[in-house]
Design a protein around this motif. Structure first.
Motif, PDB file in Angstrom:
ATOM      1  N   PRO A   1       0.840  -1.208   0.000  1.00 33.73           N
ATOM      2  CA  PRO A   1       0.000   0.000   0.000  1.00 33.73           C
ATOM      3  C   PRO A   1       0.874   1.258   0.000  1.00 33.73           C
ATOM      4  CG  PRO A   1      -0.669  -1.515   1.739  1.00 33.73           C
ATOM      5  CD  PRO A   1       0.619  -2.036   1.182  1.00 33.73           C
ATOM      6  N   ALA A   2       0.467   2.272  -0.779  1.00 27.68           N
ATOM      7  CA  ALA A   2       1.245   3.511  -0.903  1.00 27.68           C
ATOM      8  C   ALA A   2       0.305   4.673  -1.169  1.00 27.68           C
ATOM      9  CB  ALA A   2       2.249   3.377  -2.044  1.00 27.68           C
ATOM     10  N   THR A   3       0.838   5.888  -1.020  1.00 28.21           N
ATOM     11  CA  THR A   3       0.104   7.111  -1.347  1.00 28.21           C
ATOM     12  C   THR A   3       0.875   7.859  -2.420  1.00 28.21           C
ATOM     13  OG1 THR A   3      -0.737   7.283   0.916  1.00 28.21           O
ATOM     14  CG2 THR A   3      -0.827   9.278  -0.418  1.00 28.21           C
ATOM     15  N   VAL A   4       0.156   8.322  -3.448  1.00 31.52           N
ATOM     16  CA  VAL A   4       0.788   9.078  -4.518  1.00 31.52           C
ATOM     17  C   VAL A   4       1.132  10.469  -3.990  1.00 31.52           C
ATOM     18  CG1 VAL A   4       0.483  10.054  -6.828  1.00 31.52           C
ATOM     19  CG2 VAL A   4      -0.496   7.812  -6.286  1.00 31.52           C
ATOM     20  N   ILE A   5       2.420  10.848  -4.091  1.00 32.92           N
ATOM     21  CA  ILE A   5       2.839  12.174  -3.615  1.00 32.92           C
ATOM     22  C   ILE A   5       3.306  13.067  -4.767  1.00 32.92           C
ATOM     23  CG2 ILE A   5       3.351  11.466  -1.251  1.00 32.92           C
ATOM     24  CD1 ILE A   5       6.327  11.310  -2.041  1.00 32.92           C
ATOM     25  N   GLY A   6       3.305  12.536  -5.983  1.00 36.24           N
ATOM     26  CA  GLY A   6       3.680  13.348  -7.137  1.00 36.24           C
ATOM     27  C   GLY A   6       3.423  12.622  -8.437  1.00 36.24           C
ATOM     28  N   VAL A   7       2.958  13.363  -9.462  1.00 38.39           N
ATOM     29  CA  VAL A   7       2.717  12.810 -10.793  1.00 38.39           C
ATOM     30  C   VAL A   7       3.334  13.773 -11.802  1.00 38.39           C
ATOM     31  CG1 VAL A   7       0.989  12.143 -12.507  1.00 38.39           C
ATOM     32  CG2 VAL A   7       0.526  11.763 -10.078  1.00 38.39           C
ATOM     33  N   GLU A   8       4.305  13.292 -12.584  1.00 41.30           N
ATOM     34  CA  GLU A   8       4.923  14.085 -13.645  1.00 41.30           C
ATOM     35  C   GLU A   8       4.706  13.355 -14.957  1.00 41.30           C
ATOM     36  OE1 GLU A   8       9.064  15.140 -13.048  1.00 41.30           O
ATOM     37  OE2 GLU A   8       8.766  15.061 -10.873  1.00 41.30           O
ATOM     38  N   SER A   9       3.845  13.896 -15.818  1.00 40.62           N
ATOM     39  CA  SER A   9       3.591  13.290 -17.121  1.00 40.62           C
ATOM     40  C   SER A   9       4.397  14.004 -18.178  1.00 40.62           C
ATOM     41  CB  SER A   9       2.101  13.366 -17.463  1.00 40.62           C
ATOM     42  OG  SER A   9       1.361  12.563 -16.575  1.00 40.62           O
ATOM     43  N   GLU A  10       5.062  13.215 -19.028  1.00 42.82           N
ATOM     44  CA  GLU A  10       5.861  13.780 -20.106  1.00 42.82           C
ATOM     45  C   GLU A  10       5.736  12.862 -21.310  1.00 42.82           C
ATOM     46  OE1 GLU A  10      10.506  14.651 -20.850  1.00 42.82           O
ATOM     47  OE2 GLU A  10       9.702  15.413 -18.957  1.00 42.82           O
TER      48      GLU A  10
ATOM     49  N   LEU B   1      -6.076   4.718 -14.928  1.00 42.56           N
ATOM     50  CA  LEU B   1      -6.264   4.507 -13.487  1.00 42.56           C
ATOM     51  C   LEU B   1      -6.671   5.797 -12.764  1.00 42.56           C
ATOM     52  CD1 LEU B   1      -3.199   2.199 -12.759  1.00 42.56           C
ATOM     53  CD2 LEU B   1      -5.597   1.524 -12.887  1.00 42.56           C
ATOM     54  N   ASN B   2      -6.676   6.919 -13.503  1.00 38.65           N
ATOM     55  CA  ASN B   2      -7.026   8.215 -12.914  1.00 38.65           C
ATOM     56  C   ASN B   2      -6.176   8.491 -11.678  1.00 38.65           C
ATOM     57  OD1 ASN B   2      -8.354  10.661 -12.634  1.00 38.65           O
ATOM     58  ND2 ASN B   2     -10.010   9.763 -11.420  1.00 38.65           N
ATOM     59  N   ILE B   3      -4.845   8.359 -11.835  1.00 37.22           N
ATOM     60  CA  ILE B   3      -3.925   8.539 -10.713  1.00 37.22           C
ATOM     61  C   ILE B   3      -3.651  10.020 -10.508  1.00 37.22           C
ATOM     62  CG2 ILE B   3      -1.561   8.140  -9.903  1.00 37.22           C
ATOM     63  CD1 ILE B   3      -1.661   5.445 -11.341  1.00 37.22           C
ATOM     64  N   LYS B   4      -3.782  10.458  -9.253  1.00 37.96           N
ATOM     65  CA  LYS B   4      -3.476  11.841  -8.904  1.00 37.96           C
ATOM     66  C   LYS B   4      -2.910  11.880  -7.499  1.00 37.96           C
ATOM     67  CE  LYS B   4      -8.407  12.462  -8.085  1.00 37.96           C
ATOM     68  NZ  LYS B   4      -8.691  11.078  -8.256  1.00 37.96           N
ATOM     69  N   GLU B   5      -2.298  13.005  -7.146  1.00 39.63           N
ATOM     70  CA  GLU B   5      -1.715  13.140  -5.816  1.00 39.63           C
ATOM     71  C   GLU B   5      -2.760  12.867  -4.749  1.00 39.63           C
ATOM     72  OE1 GLU B   5       0.948  16.287  -4.589  1.00 39.63           O
ATOM     73  OE2 GLU B   5       1.458  16.646  -6.703  1.00 39.63           O
ATOM     74  N   GLY B   6      -2.337  12.155  -3.708  1.00 42.77           N
ATOM     75  CA  GLY B   6      -3.210  11.836  -2.583  1.00 42.77           C
ATOM     76  C   GLY B   6      -3.930  10.507  -2.719  1.00 42.77           C
ATOM     77  N   ASP B   7      -3.919   9.902  -3.930  1.00 41.50           N
ATOM     78  CA  ASP B   7      -4.592   8.612  -4.125  1.00 41.50           C
ATOM     79  C   ASP B   7      -3.921   7.514  -3.315  1.00 41.50           C
ATOM     80  OD1 ASP B   7      -6.454   9.615  -5.879  1.00 41.50           O
ATOM     81  OD2 ASP B   7      -5.508   8.797  -7.687  1.00 41.50           O
ATOM     82  N   LYS B   8      -4.720   6.583  -2.833  1.00 44.28           N
ATOM     83  CA  LYS B   8      -4.223   5.375  -2.190  1.00 44.28           C
ATOM     84  C   LYS B   8      -4.080   4.327  -3.289  1.00 44.28           C
ATOM     85  CE  LYS B   8      -4.478   7.100   1.934  1.00 44.28           C
ATOM     86  NZ  LYS B   8      -3.292   7.697   2.495  1.00 44.28           N
ATOM     87  N   VAL B   9      -2.874   3.808  -3.462  1.00 43.69           N
ATOM     88  CA  VAL B   9      -2.576   2.843  -4.515  1.00 43.69           C
ATOM     89  C   VAL B   9      -1.756   1.690  -3.939  1.00 43.69           C
ATOM     90  CG1 VAL B   9      -2.637   4.594  -6.355  1.00 43.69           C
ATOM     91  CG2 VAL B   9      -0.471   4.083  -5.209  1.00 43.69           C
ATOM     92  N   PHE B  10      -1.370   0.769  -4.790  1.00 41.28           N
ATOM     93  CA  PHE B  10      -0.474  -0.322  -4.423  1.00 41.28           C
ATOM     94  C   PHE B  10       0.755  -0.242  -5.307  1.00 41.28           C
ATOM     95  CE2 PHE B  10      -4.684  -1.984  -3.445  1.00 41.28           C
ATOM     96  CZ  PHE B  10      -4.505  -2.419  -2.151  1.00 41.28           C
ATOM     97  N   ALA B  11       1.923  -0.357  -4.734  1.00 38.97           N
ATOM     98  CA  ALA B  11       3.148  -0.531  -5.501  1.00 38.97           C
ATOM     99  C   ALA B  11       3.304  -2.039  -5.657  1.00 38.97           C
ATOM    100  CB  ALA B  11       4.341   0.064  -4.760  1.00 38.97           C
TER     101      ALA B  11
END
Length: 181
Positions: free
Chosen positions: A119-128, A155-165
């Motif tokens: 389990p992890a929390t997204v703390i940053g998204v950089e799309s390029e 997956l509609n990933i954004k900062e603050g999301d709860k995800v799994f690594a």
């Protein structure tokens, strides 16, 4: 045992292009000559023209253009021909990536073999472009995963999301529980 797939692009249920036709277009692009492309692929000139005409007919646009005479003579791909190759290759890559992505199998109800699901929390998204860098907080540290921008969007990933690594021996994937409304 392994799963195999075939990909082709179609319009109104009629096939436009698959792997063999893409190979013909690429050979024309490389050789800048339909005759040389036919020799390279060991197919008849007439068959190649029939294939090209059928693609153009179904697409409603020419995929090659021919210049006769002079130093600039030859058969060349049009922008539409290049676009068709690109669309095919993107579709093919997406299918291949999906088939290899254990997370995709899990999404359709199949178990995955990866046991290292953290389990992890997204703390940053950089799309390029085609890839995105996702920074994950896994208490007490952080981890970075490089995934396709298409996966981020899907997956509609954004900062603050709860995800799994999801840790594989060669990469870090990201999974997210989707709300089922």
């Amino acid at each position: 045992m392994e799963t195999k797939t075939k990909v082709w692009l179609a319009e109104d249920g009629k096939p436009i292009i698959g792997a063999g036709k893409v190979k013909l277009l690429k050979a024309i692009d490389e050789e800048r000559s339909l005759r040389k492309a036919c020799e390279k692929m060991d197919i008849s000139y007439k068959h190649a023209w029939n294939v090209l005409n059928k693609i153009s007919e179904r697409l409603g646009k020419d995929v090659v253009t021919t210049v006769r005479g002079g130093k600039s003579q030859g058969t060349f791909l049009t922008d539409e021909g290049r676009k068709l190759i690109s669309e095919y290759e993107m579709s093919r890559k997406f299918i291949n990536d999906t088939m290899e992505d254990e997370g995709s199998w899990e999404n359709i109800g199949l178990a995955i073999s990866a046991r290292n699901k953290i389990p992890a929390t997204v703390i940053g998204v950089e799309s390029e472009g085609l890839v995105s860098k996702i920074r994950l907080e896994i208490d007490p540290s952080a981890l970075t995963s490089i995934i396709t921008s298409e996966a981020v969007e899907r997956l509609n990933i954004k900062e603050g999301d709860k995800v799994f690594a999801i840790i594989k021996s060669t990469e870090v994937l990201i999974g997210k529980e989707m709300n089922k409304d």
